[in-house]
Write a protein that holds these residues in place. Sequence first.
Motif, PDB file in Angstrom:
ATOM      1  N   CYS A   1       0.804  -1.225   0.000  1.00 46.05           N
ATOM      2  CA  CYS A   1       0.000   0.000   0.000  1.00 46.05           C
ATOM      3  C   CYS A   1       0.836   1.273   0.000  1.00 46.05           C
ATOM      4  O   CYS A   1       0.372   2.319  -0.477  1.00 46.05           O
ATOM      5  CB  CYS A   1      -0.912   0.023   1.226  1.00 46.05           C
ATOM      6  SG  CYS A   1      -1.868  -1.470   1.457  1.00 46.05           S
ATOM      7  N   SER A   2       2.046   1.216   0.576  1.00 44.61           N
ATOM      8  CA  SER A   2       2.918   2.404   0.620  1.00 44.61           C
ATOM      9  C   SER A   2       4.330   1.963   0.985  1.00 44.61           C
ATOM     10  O   SER A   2       4.521   0.962   1.681  1.00 44.61           O
ATOM     11  CB  SER A   2       2.414   3.428   1.646  1.00 44.61           C
ATOM     12  OG  SER A   2       2.582   2.941   2.970  1.00 44.61           O
ATOM     13  N   LEU A   3       5.305   2.736   0.499  1.00 47.45           N
ATOM     14  CA  LEU A   3       6.704   2.536   0.885  1.00 47.45           C
ATOM     15  C   LEU A   3       7.324   3.907   1.121  1.00 47.45           C
ATOM     16  O   LEU A   3       7.327   4.760   0.218  1.00 47.45           O
ATOM     17  CB  LEU A   3       7.489   1.794  -0.202  1.00 47.45           C
ATOM     18  CG  LEU A   3       7.267   0.272  -0.267  1.00 47.45           C
ATOM     19  CD1 LEU A   3       6.140  -0.066  -1.231  1.00 47.45           C
ATOM     20  CD2 LEU A   3       8.568  -0.423  -0.683  1.00 47.45           C
ATOM     21  N   VAL A   4       7.844   4.122   2.339  1.00 43.03           N
ATOM     22  CA  VAL A   4       8.418   5.411   2.718  1.00 43.03           C
ATOM     23  C   VAL A   4       9.777   5.173   3.383  1.00 43.03           C
ATOM     24  O   VAL A   4       9.910   4.344   4.291  1.00 43.03           O
ATOM     25  CB  VAL A   4       7.486   6.178   3.686  1.00 43.03           C
ATOM     26  CG1 VAL A   4       8.179   7.437   4.200  1.00 43.03           C
ATOM     27  CG2 VAL A   4       6.175   6.523   3.000  1.00 43.03           C
TER      28      VAL A   4
ATOM     29  N   VAL B   1      10.432   1.417   5.072  1.00 43.11           N
ATOM     30  CA  VAL B   1       9.338   0.610   5.621  1.00 43.11           C
ATOM     31  C   VAL B   1       8.223   0.532   4.591  1.00 43.11           C
ATOM     32  O   VAL B   1       7.846   1.540   3.972  1.00 43.11           O
ATOM     33  CB  VAL B   1       8.800   1.201   6.945  1.00 43.11           C
ATOM     34  CG1 VAL B   1       7.530   0.462   7.381  1.00 43.11           C
ATOM     35  CG2 VAL B   1       9.860   1.110   8.030  1.00 43.11           C
ATOM     36  N   ALA B   2       7.715  -0.690   4.423  1.00 43.61           N
ATOM     37  CA  ALA B   2       6.589  -0.922   3.519  1.00 43.61           C
ATOM     38  C   ALA B   2       5.369  -1.347   4.318  1.00 43.61           C
ATOM     39  O   ALA B   2       5.491  -2.083   5.309  1.00 43.61           O
ATOM     40  CB  ALA B   2       6.941  -2.004   2.496  1.00 43.61           C
ATOM     41  N   THR B   3       4.197  -0.870   3.910  1.00 48.13           N
ATOM     42  CA  THR B   3       2.940  -1.337   4.495  1.00 48.13           C
ATOM     43  C   THR B   3       2.216  -2.171   3.447  1.00 48.13           C
ATOM     44  O   THR B   3       2.243  -1.845   2.249  1.00 48.13           O
ATOM     45  CB  THR B   3       2.048  -0.167   4.934  1.00 48.13           C
ATOM     46  OG1 THR B   3       1.668   0.600   3.782  1.00 48.13           O
ATOM     47  CG2 THR B   3       2.769   0.730   5.914  1.00 48.13           C
ATOM     48  N   GLY B   4       1.571  -3.240   3.879  1.00 46.70           N
ATOM     49  CA  GLY B   4       0.876  -4.116   2.945  1.00 46.70           C
ATOM     50  C   GLY B   4      -0.282  -4.833   3.590  1.00 46.70           C
ATOM     51  O   GLY B   4      -0.373  -4.936   4.822  1.00 46.70           O
ATOM     52  N   GLY B   5      -1.174  -5.331   2.770  1.00 49.84           N
ATOM     53  CA  GLY B   5      -2.327  -6.087   3.248  1.00 49.84           C
ATOM     54  C   GLY B   5      -2.654  -7.189   2.262  1.00 49.84           C
ATOM     55  O   GLY B   5      -1.965  -7.382   1.248  1.00 49.84           O
TER      56      GLY B   5
END
Length: 483
Positions: free
Chosen positions: A207-210, A273-277
């Motif tokens: 969903c995002s990588l920052v 950091v990556a967020t995922g689902g």
Amino acid sequence: MLLRRLRIFIALILAICAISTSQAQDAAIIGPNVFLRGLELADGVRYTASFIKPTDDTVMRNLSIEITLPADAQFTEMLVSRQVQFDVIRRNRQGQFTLIWQISRVDAETPLDAFGFTTAAPLSTELEFYLVWQDEDGQTFFENFFELPSTIRGDETEAVITPESAAFALAGNSGIHVSADSPNPLSLHILANDFNPPPEYGDIWWCSLVELGGLDAGDSAMLIVPLRRPVAPFTELFLFQQQADGSWLPLEDKGIVTADGQFVMYRHPGGLVATGGEAEIQPEIIPVEAVVIEEAPPENPEPAQQPIVEAPPIENNQAVQVEQWTAPPENPIILPTVPPVPEVIPPPPTQNGTINDGTSNTIIVGEVTVTPPPAQNGTINDGTSNTIIIGEITNTPPPTQNGTINDGTSNTIIVGEITVTPPPAQNGTINDGTSNTIIIGEVTVTPSPAVISTISDGASNTIIIGEVTLTPSPAQNGTINDG
């Protein structure tokens, strides 16, 4: 209960961030349980509408969500989530688009997905939001309001911020909110949408990588990061941190999606950091070129054409019948099953027995009896209106009098038995001036001497159901009259 409190906290944080942002409008929470927000990206403005269930165990049925854009909106994309079973766009005669999503059921403990769309530029005038749904008991609820959504700029991928306090603050035009107790300038970099951890870590939608730099060892910062696509409010997301050797390590903490479905909030330990689902939470993007658009019908449609079905070529000298299709009437009249074959009994000599219609439609089904005596008229008359008579009508005036069922400029519907039998010297009248008359049942007009018995209506609608009895005496008229 803990999850509920966390959701309330996330919603409050989002509201505080919106109020403290110069680009935001006055209202962060538009309606009860409704969040509406715009995020300015490099390729357009992504808007989301989200509805927060009243309670965690609420079951929602037969949902319909409609968002009507202002006429000058430059619509480009519609986002459709996994829950949506039907979606369509309608364009009215003013050129406004109405985006429609429909869902049959959302179970308890399942959040309702966010509903998103994209425009080429920020909206300048209000849109209309409409939501209707039912609970398990069939009770209907709805939300309906007009609002110009607040927007946040997130069209840049690089930003630097020096936290002045632990309060959330926007990092440039990245759309990222930062809260950190650090004296150092912090650098932020949002990675491109096509950069993801390798597939060996599972069937995950990232969903995002920052990437965050500038933190001291052991420190962390709270971030609210724009999602690549909107997700259901309060969805928990996995966190993975890239290690020095390029591998990815799952973190114990989880990210949680904000109430508007546009951002994810989590504690960032520094680095990448990556967020995922789960892959199924990723909504589908449908560009305007691929969206089904229903056009509103014209105000004055042309009469329906009557196409002729052409016959196929004749083979083996066999004749082929050609049928012509005729469009059905726009407003067909459907009558109930009634006794057929109307009967009109002619009047005696020297008298007129008339069923008369001037410039309108007359439908008489059943038995109509007009039996005036000598030197009198027995009339069922219609001037410029529609008359429908179903059942038995008996009009039997005595000598020197008129027996009339008369309609001037209105619609008359008589169903049942009507008996007009006035004796001499009196009037028995059912009268209607310029309105609609509906009589169902048995109507008997029989006035007594020197008294006029009248059911009269000047300029309104008359409905008679049941039995009406008027009893006039001799030398009068027995009339059912509509002027």
